[in-house]
Every structure is written in structure tokens, then in C-alpha cells.
Design an enzyme around this catalytic site. Structure first.
Site, PDB file in Angstrom:
ATOM      1  CB  CYS A   1      -0.476   6.601   1.951  1.00 15.35           C
ATOM      2  SG  CYS A   1       0.652   7.518   2.605  1.00 15.35           S
TER       3      CYS A   1
ATOM      4  CB  CYS B   1      -1.444   2.527   1.914  1.00 16.42           C
ATOM      5  SG  CYS B   1      -0.937   1.895   3.505  1.00 16.42           S
TER       6      CYS B   1
ATOM      7  N   GLY C   1       6.563   7.058   6.738  1.00 18.76           N
ATOM      8  CA  GLY C   1       7.173   5.636   7.124  1.00 18.76           C
ATOM      9  C   GLY C   1       6.215   4.936   8.021  1.00 18.76           C
TER      10      GLY C   1
ATOM     11  CB  CYS D   1       2.330  14.440  12.681  1.00 21.64           C
ATOM     12  SG  CYS D   1       2.339  13.032  11.912  1.00 21.64           S
TER      13      CYS D   1
ATOM     14  CG  HIS E   1      -7.297   3.149   6.829  1.00 19.24           C
ATOM     15  ND1 HIS E   1      -7.613   3.908   7.861  1.00 19.24           N
ATOM     16  CD2 HIS E   1      -5.950   3.287   6.518  1.00 19.24           C
ATOM     17  CE1 HIS E   1      -6.485   4.756   8.121  1.00 19.24           C
ATOM     18  NE2 HIS E   1      -5.424   4.095   7.453  1.00 19.24           N
TER      19      HIS E   1
ATOM     20  CD  GLU F   1       5.791  15.427   4.342  1.00 13.79           C
ATOM     21  OE1 GLU F   1       6.211  15.848   3.252  1.00 13.79           O
ATOM     22  OE2 GLU F   1       4.514  15.524   4.608  1.00 13.79           O
TER      23      GLU F   1
ATOM     24  CB  CYS G   1       6.200   4.437   3.611  1.00 13.74           C
ATOM     25  SG  CYS G   1       5.302   3.349   4.301  1.00 13.74           S
TER      26      CYS G   1
ATOM     27  CB  CYS H   1       2.102  11.358   6.296  1.00 12.76           C
ATOM     28  SG  CYS H   1       1.372   9.952   5.621  1.00 12.76           S
TER      29      CYS H   1
HETATM   30  N1  SAH Z   1       2.494   4.161   8.424  1.00 14.56           N
HETATM   31  C1  SAH Z   1       1.788   4.236   9.692  1.00 14.56           C
HETATM   32  C2  SAH Z   1       2.063   5.736  10.139  1.00 14.56           C
HETATM   33  C3  SAH Z   1       1.908   6.907   9.140  1.00 14.56           C
HETATM   34  S1  SAH Z   1       0.576   7.139   8.206  1.00 14.56           S
HETATM   35  C4  SAH Z   1       0.177   4.120   9.243  1.00 14.56           C
HETATM   36  O1  SAH Z   1       0.009   3.612   8.205  1.00 14.56           O
HETATM   37  O2  SAH Z   1      -0.312   4.025  10.355  1.00 14.56           O
HETATM   38  C5  SAH Z   1      -0.463   7.929   9.537  1.00 14.56           C
HETATM   39  C6  SAH Z   1      -1.831   8.094   9.068  1.00 14.56           C
HETATM   40  O3  SAH Z   1      -2.140   8.873   8.071  1.00 14.56           O
HETATM   41  C7  SAH Z   1      -2.477   6.506   8.814  1.00 14.56           C
HETATM   42  O4  SAH Z   1      -3.551   6.101   9.312  1.00 14.56           O
HETATM   43  C8  SAH Z   1      -2.649   6.988   7.188  1.00 14.56           C
HETATM   44  O5  SAH Z   1      -3.628   5.710   6.795  1.00 14.56           O
HETATM   45  C9  SAH Z   1      -3.171   8.145   7.185  1.00 14.56           C
HETATM   46  N2  SAH Z   1      -3.031   8.757   5.811  1.00 14.56           N
HETATM   47  C10 SAH Z   1      -2.191   8.580   4.812  1.00 14.56           C
HETATM   48  N3  SAH Z   1      -2.395   9.189   3.793  1.00 14.56           N
HETATM   49  C11 SAH Z   1      -3.581   9.988   4.005  1.00 14.56           C
HETATM   50  C12 SAH Z   1      -4.346  10.855   3.385  1.00 14.56           C
HETATM   51  N4  SAH Z   1      -4.285  11.110   2.156  1.00 14.56           N
HETATM   52  N5  SAH Z   1      -5.533  11.508   4.009  1.00 14.56           N
HETATM   53  C13 SAH Z   1      -5.911  11.136   5.195  1.00 14.56           C
HETATM   54  N6  SAH Z   1      -5.039  10.440   6.190  1.00 14.56           N
HETATM   55  C14 SAH Z   1      -3.996   9.517   5.546  1.00 14.56           C
HETATM   56 FE1  SF4 Z   2       0.607   3.079   4.277  1.00 14.42          FE
HETATM   57 FE2  SF4 Z   2       1.442   4.415   6.417  1.00 14.42          FE
HETATM   58 FE3  SF4 Z   2       3.150   3.798   4.484  1.00 14.42          FE
HETATM   59 FE4  SF4 Z   2       1.520   5.472   4.187  1.00 14.42          FE
HETATM   60  S1  SF4 Z   2       2.979   5.717   5.673  1.00 14.42           S
HETATM   61  S2  SF4 Z   2       1.901   4.006   2.589  1.00 14.42           S
HETATM   62  S3  SF4 Z   2      -0.445   4.804   5.186  1.00 14.42           S
HETATM   63  S4  SF4 Z   2       2.213   2.252   5.854  1.00 14.42           S
END
Ligand code: SAH
Ligand code: SF4
Length: 337
Positions: A107, A104, A147, A93, A204, A72, A100, A321
Site C-alpha cells: 500500500c 501493509c 489511513g 472514498c 487479503h 486525497e 498510515c 489509496c
Molecule cells: N486502512 C483501511 C482503509 C484504507 S485502505 C484498510 O486497510 O482497510 C482501503 C483498501 O484499499 C484496503 O482494502 C486496502 O488493502 C486497499 N489497497 C491498498 N493499496 C492497494 C492497491 N495498491 N491496490 C488495490 N487495493 C489497495
Molecule cells: Fe494497510 Fe489500509 Fe494502512 Fe494501507 S491504509 S497501510 S492498506 S491499513
């Protein structure tokens, strides 16, 4: 292929300016060359299968790749600048991987694990497809979709070359931002690359204790390892980086965390971008009250840290995401039951 150099200009012109979908439409190329191109290459394409949201609001695009995988992108309309100039106009974006591997805890992208890296053209094609569907020119790109961009380093750099080049999509390097969850060695490597893109680090949490709880990557590269990689990056690029900080109620939103975050930001001369957590169905986390969000922000501001609190768009369309893909896959599974 032994062709004169100007053929490359003609071909990139067809691909990235006129954006044809078949080699046959490249009418200024001699037929034998078109035939050889057809035999050697395929014109990949990402198909839009679902669009959520309306014009002038955040819109979310779900794509099906040639192998059936879903990814997406999100198109965000004009808003006050978060990463670039005075306003971030039409920001896309993009995703860099299917799923991924970093898992996390908050996420949606990591929930179903990792499938594969996207190729450079699958990354650039998201922009081309969204521009064509939305009939708008995109002028900011953030690698914040599904990702971990730095885990797909070579393809992401190739995509950036296409996105940035005059012969490609022509988007300035300062309008391109990579976000990483903290792959310290790759941050150093990126610091050595000549491109002048922007870097956002998903922090975070201001202590290892908090970060360990929500980001497994922190057990591999703890905060000090991450910050010293950021020092290295900063020393090479002479450019401000951004800390992304999602605010999650009772996890990372205390005054104490805010004060420690100030120290990290001060050390790196970094900006801080606070993002109220977007709830993900099935996960236990929630966003703090607005009062708490404002308090957290005020602690940063009192220390003179440049900070913004994103009153984010797109909450209503599951814009965090990975969420749309997850929902679509779950519906597909439900239909087969
Ligand atoms: N993997 C990379 C980029 C993709 S995630 C990273 O983690 O930075 C992009 C951003 O969206 C990251 O800062 C991530 O922590 C945040 N994100 C993921 N899930 C989220 C959620 N449910 N609410 C708000 N931000 C979120
Ligand atoms: Fe973590 Fe970014 Fe991967 Fe989501 S996309 S699991 S925030 S590394």
C-alpha cells in the site's frame, strides 16, 4: 453558549446546507453572537490543490490541510453495487489519517509512515469540497482512502454523525462503509455502537502465513482473533459484512487460498469483494492474469459465496489509496534538488 436551541439549527443549516465559508454570512444570527462565534471557532477548510481524471470517470482530489499536510479523496461514478443498494451512485472514498501507521507491504499510504489523525471536520470537509468542485451530490461514502479509520475511532464516529445526520449531510447509514485492516478490539467496539453503517474487512489472505507476509497487523491480531471479533460484530449487528480481498500475483491468488477464504466467508455469512491489485511504483507486487482472477472468483461462486470481482476504475490515474499524495510529494522533493 446559553443561546436558544434553534440557533444550533440555524448554524448547522449555514454550515452543511448553505455551506457558507465565513461566520459573517450567517445573516440571521445577531451580530454579537456572530462575533462570539468568530472568537471561539474557526471555519476549517480543505483546499483542493490537484484534480486528476475527467467528469464521468473516476476523479481523484488532492487536498492541502491548514497545516500543509496532503490528503486525497476519490470520486467514483455510478457502478454496480459493491456495498450498498442496487447501484452505488457517486461514491466518495475519503481519507481518515495523514499517512498510515500499519505499513501493509502493498500500500502506498503506509510508505511514508504516519503523520496524524484527521479531525472530524477534515473528514466531512472532503465530501463538502468534492461536492462543490464536482457540482454533484454524493450519495455513498466509503472510508477507504488514506489511513486506518478504526485507529482514529472517535473522530471517524463524529464525522459519521455529521455525514449521516439530517442536520448534516444527510447520507443514510447504509450508504456509509468503514474499511479496516483488522483492528480486532475496535471491530468489537464498533459492534457495540448504535450506528447501522457497513463494515468491510481487508482480509487479503486466508492464512496467517500469507497475511503475515503482507500485513504486519496480522502479527498483533491473527486471523482467528480477527474473525472472532467479526463474529462478535456480526452477532450484534445482524448485518452482512464484506471481506475485501486484493488479488496479488503469486502471493494470495492460489486455489488453496480461495478455498480457505470460502470457509471464512461462510462462517460469517460475509460477501467477498475481489480487487485486482493496483501496482504502486517502487513496490514489487503485480496483479494476476485475468484468467487467474476469474478462476479465483469461480471457486468462491461454486461454494455459493456472494462474490464480486471489481473490474476497477481508476487504474490509469493511480487511484489506489495514497498514490497521488506520494507522487506529488516526490515531485516536490525533486523540484528542490
Ligand atoms: N486502512 C483501511 C482503509 C484504507 S485502505 C484498510 O486497510 O482497510 C482501503 C483498501 O484499499 C484496503 O482494502 C486496502 O488493502 C486497499 N489497497 C491498498 N493499496 C492497494 C492497491 N495498491 N491496490 C488495490 N487495493 C489497495
Ligand atoms: Fe494497510 Fe489500509 Fe494502512 Fe494501507 S491504509 S497501510 S492498506 S491499513
Amino acid at each position: 453558549m446559553g443561546e436558544p436551541g434553534y440557533r444550533a439549527d440555524q448554524i448547522t443549516d449555514w454550515l452543511y446546507k448553505k455551506r457558507v465559508d465565513t461566520v459573517d454570512k450567517m445573516t440571521d444570527l445577531p451580530r454579537p453572537l456572530r462575533r462570539r462565534l468568530l472568537e471561539t471557532f474557526s471555519l476549517g477548510k480543505v483546499d483542493i490543490v490537484r484534480v486528476l481524471g475527467a467528469r464521468d470517470t473516476t476523479r481523484k482530489f488532492l487536498f492541502r490541510l491548514a497545516d500543509g499536510n496532503l490528503i486525497e479523496s476519490v470520486l467514483i461514478p455510478a457502478s454496480p453495487a459493491l456495498y450498498g443498494g442496487r447501484t452505488d451512485r457517486r461514491t466518495i472514498c475519503v481519507s481518515t489519517q495523514v499517512g498510515c501507521a500499519y505499513g501493509c507491504k502493498f500500500c502506498a499510504s503506509g510508505l511514508e509512515g504516519f503523520s496524524r489523525n484527521l479531525s472530524a471536520n477534515e473528514i466531512a470537509d472532503q465530501i463538502i469540497a468534492v461536492e462543490s468542485e464536482a457540482e454533484e451530490k454524493i450519495d455513498n461514502v466509503v472510508f477507504m482512502g488514506m489511513g486506518e479509520p478504526l485507529a482514529n475511532f472517535q473522530n471517524v464516529l463524529r464525522a459519521i454523525r455529521i455525514i449521516n445526520a439530517e442536520w448534516g449531510l444527510g447520507i443514510g447509514a447504509r450508504h456509509i462503509t468503514i474499511s479496516t485492516s483488522g483492528l480486532a478490539p475496535q471491530i468489537r467496539k464498533l459492534g457495540e455502537e448504535p450506528v447501522q453503517i457497513r463494515l468491510a474487512v481487508s482480509l487479503h489472505g486466508a492464512t496467517d502465513e500469507v497475511r503475515n507476509r503482507i500485513m504486519p497487523i496480522n502479527r498483533r491480531y491473527n486471523i482467528e482473533t480477527l474473525l472472532s471479533a467479526c463474529d462478535y460484530y456480526h452477532a450484534h449487528k445482524k448485518q452482512r459484512l464484506t471481506f475485501e480481498y486484493i488479488l496479488i500475483a503469486d502471493v494470495n491468488d492460489s486455489d488453496e487460498q480461495a478455498r480457505l477464504l470460502c470457509r471464512h466467508a461462510y462462517r460469517l455469512r460475509a460477501k467477498v469483494n475481489l480487487i485486482p491489485y493496483n501496482t504502486v511504483s517502487g513496490l514489487p507486487w503485480s496483479r494476476p492474469s485475468e484468467k487467474r482472477q476469474e478462476k479465483f472468483l469461480s471457486i468462491l461462486q461454486a461454494e455459493g459465496i456472494p462474490a464480486t470481482l471489481r473490474r476497477e476504475k481508476g487504474h490509469d490515474i493511480d487511484a489506489a489509496c495514497g498514490q497521488l499524495r506520494l507522487q506529488t510529494e516526490r515531485e516536490a522533493v525533486a523540484r528542490t534538488l
